[in-house]
Enzyme design. Structure first.
Site, mmCIF file in Angstrom:
data_model
loop_
_atom_site.group_PDB
_atom_site.id
_atom_site.type_symbol
_atom_site.label_atom_id
_atom_site.label_comp_id
_atom_site.label_asym_id
_atom_site.label_seq_id
_atom_site.Cartn_x
_atom_site.Cartn_y
_atom_site.Cartn_z
ATOM 1 N N ASP A 1 0.814 -1.224 0.000
ATOM 2 C CA ASP A 1 0.000 0.000 0.000
ATOM 3 C C ASP A 1 0.847 1.274 0.000
ATOM 4 O O ASP A 1 0.325 2.373 -0.174
ATOM 5 C CB ASP A 1 -0.931 0.016 1.222
ATOM 6 C CG ASP A 1 -1.980 -1.083 1.126
ATOM 7 O OD1 ASP A 1 -2.274 -1.539 0.004
ATOM 8 O OD2 ASP A 1 -2.495 -1.508 2.175
ATOM 9 N N LYS B 1 -5.751 -2.596 -7.536
ATOM 10 C CA LYS B 1 -6.080 -1.942 -6.252
ATOM 11 C C LYS B 1 -7.285 -1.007 -6.482
ATOM 12 O O LYS B 1 -7.990 -1.142 -7.471
ATOM 13 C CB LYS B 1 -4.849 -1.196 -5.723
ATOM 14 C CG LYS B 1 -3.745 -2.144 -5.243
ATOM 15 C CD LYS B 1 -4.212 -2.924 -4.034
ATOM 16 C CE LYS B 1 -3.221 -3.960 -3.581
ATOM 17 N NZ LYS B 1 -3.748 -4.832 -2.528
HETATM 18 C C1 S3P Z 1 -5.046 -5.901 3.286
HETATM 19 C C2 S3P Z 1 -4.219 -6.577 2.454
HETATM 20 C C3 S3P Z 1 -3.622 -5.996 1.238
HETATM 21 C C4 S3P Z 1 -3.692 -4.475 1.240
HETATM 22 C C5 S3P Z 1 -5.031 -3.975 1.696
HETATM 23 C C6 S3P Z 1 -5.376 -4.469 3.081
HETATM 24 C C7 S3P Z 1 -5.622 -6.583 4.470
HETATM 25 O O1 S3P Z 1 -4.316 -6.463 0.098
HETATM 26 O O2 S3P Z 1 -3.384 -3.964 -0.023
HETATM 27 O O3 S3P Z 1 -5.053 -2.547 1.711
HETATM 28 O O4 S3P Z 1 -6.122 -5.924 5.385
HETATM 29 O O5 S3P Z 1 -5.570 -7.824 4.496
HETATM 30 P P1 S3P Z 1 -3.907 -7.877 -0.610
HETATM 31 O O6 S3P Z 1 -4.114 -8.937 0.379
HETATM 32 O O7 S3P Z 1 -4.829 -8.001 -1.773
HETATM 33 O O8 S3P Z 1 -2.490 -7.700 -1.011
#
Ligand code: S3P
Length: 428
Positions: free
Chosen positions: A313, A340
């Site tokens: 992020d 995203k």
């Molecule tokens: C998150 C995991 C990440 C991140 C998101 C929050 C989470 O996504 O980008 O903002 O809280 O598990 P991904 O698991 O798709 O990488």
């Protein structure tokens, strides 16, 4: 609303950023399906997490939220009630991807939908493992786009390898693994954030972690807990980068999360030559402490693919920093950015080019040629993506004139108060 930002010399002062978004969501998920009361302090009262709260309220869970303290009266593993209408999750990908794991074990059917951006994000990554676990889940089309319809019922344990390292997919499978008797085994190609594993253990689940393997034994009730949610390192990231970029800066961010699976940005900043100190580190279910950052001249670096989940992020704001540093930065294997809240490879490239930076994307890699100079004043776009809006606001601080960022209301997704905090650091 658009926002015009004037360049400044430096930022100084002490701040506390709002609570961690990932942990706040999980507080609601775990609190809702535990027995008894869960009380979490420093809950993030931002749109994304409030969508998790309203979804659980719509499923009969009593939740009170006052001055950043959330109290949840859990109904036990299978105690959620059928919502009267589709659950609207706004922009929250975390809720859309993790909640189906919990719905899998309930005794009703529910529909999950979101805003325009969320309804374009791929969900096949959770539809596939849940289907293997015998869960009835369908999506709008073969690409797995929301709305999703999940029909709870018997769940089978599974051994599952995640294709891309994703904490959301991992969490969905682990939550679904709470329902059947027997062991669910999840293997990741590389480590992603481990909040779900830590919190499941804390709430009393039978869970074993071995590097890239996580094993959970289902059919055990969880018990409500009290805990503190540290400040979100992903929100702190914007100020960390601003302090690294602006000569004479010196800031301290208090009580921010130091979970090693979220510290990728700090590691990369150090490899670029940043001056970072961790103070008053505390051990807790989620470790936290104070981070002090002072300006230091930075040089380009290479971020390897396996490190991407540890700073996924933070890449928009890291790209801004790389463009202002001396030399080339290569961010490898960042293809996940395409799916995203917006296509972040496009949004970063488009905005950095307007700022006069040299950036190219080759396949999954981003290559940024740092100029060591101020950016060109420009009109920048948020693309309705909170992290793009905040990253570009940080870039604007180092421009050679005023920049306007279009459509900044999206910062409320994860960080209401971002602009006030930035204003405070400018004045101190
Ligand atoms: C998150 C995991 C990440 C991140 C998101 C929050 C989470 O996504 O980008 O903002 O809280 O598990 P991904 O698991 O798709 O990488």
């Amino acid at each position: 609303m658009d926002k015009t930002i004037k360049p400044i010399e430096s930022i100084r002062g002490e701040i506390e950023v709002p609570g961690d978004k990932s942990i706040s969501h999980r507080a609601v998920f775990l609190g809702g399906i535990s027995r008894g009361k869960t009380e979490a302090h420093n809950f993030l009262e931002a749109e994304d997490c409030l969508h998790s709260v309203s979804a659980f309220r719509a499923m009969g869970i009593e939740i009170s939220l006052k001055e950043k303290t959330i109290i949840i009266n859990g109904a036990g593993l299978r105690g959620l009630k059928k919502p009267e209408k589709a659950l609207y999750l706004g922009n929250s990908g975390t809720t859309m991807r993790i909640l189906p794991g919990i719905l899998a074990g309930q005794n009703f059917e529910a529909t999950l939908t979101g805003d325009e951006s969320l309804n374009k994000r791929p969900m096949a990554r959770i539809v596939e493992p849940l289907s293997k676990m015998g869960v009835s889940i369908s999506s709008r089309d073969a690409r797995g786009l929301p709305p999703l319809v999940v029909k709870g019922g018997p769940v089978k344990p599974v051994e599952y390898d995640t294709k891309a390292a994703s904490a959301q997919v991992k969490s969905c499978v682990l939550f679904a693994g709470l329902y059947p008797a027997g062991e669910t085994v999840l293997r990741e190609a590389c480590q992603s954030r481990d909040h779900t594993e830590r919190m499941l253990e804390f709430f009393g689940a039978q869970i074993k972690k071995e590097k890239l393997f996580t094993k959970v034994n289902g059919n055990q009730e969880l018990n409500g807990r009290d805990f503190f949610i540290p400040g979100d390192i992903s929100s702190a990231a914007f100020f960390m980068v601003a302090a690294c970029m602006l000569e004479g800066s010196d800031i301290t961010i208090r009580e921010v999360g130091l979970n090693p699976t979220r510290m990728g940005l700090a590691d990369v900043l150090e490899s670029m030559g940043a001056d970072i100190q961790i103070k008053r580190a505390k051990k807790a279910i989620e470790p936290y402490g104070d981070i002090r950052i002072r300006f230091a001249p930075l040089k380009g670096t290479t971020v390897e693919k396996e490190k991407i989940p540890l700073l996924i992020d933070e890449i928009p704001v890291l790209a801004v920093l790389a463009a202002s540093a001396e030399g080339e930065t290569c961010i490898k294997g960042a293809g996940e950015l395409r799916v995203k809240e917006t296509d972040r490879i496009f949004s970063i490239s488009e905005n950095l080019k307007r700022l006069g930076a040299e950036i190219t994307s080759r396949g999954e890699n981003l290559i940024i040629k740092g100029s060591g100079r101020r950016f060109r004043k420009s009109r920048l776009e948020s693309f309705a993506d909170h992290r793009t809006a905040m990253a570009m606001s940080v870039a604007a601080l180092l421009a050679d004139g005023e920049c306007t960022i279009k459509n900044i209301d999206c910062v409320n997704t994860s960080f209401p108060g971002f602009f006030d905090m930035l204003g405070y650091l400018k004045k101190v």
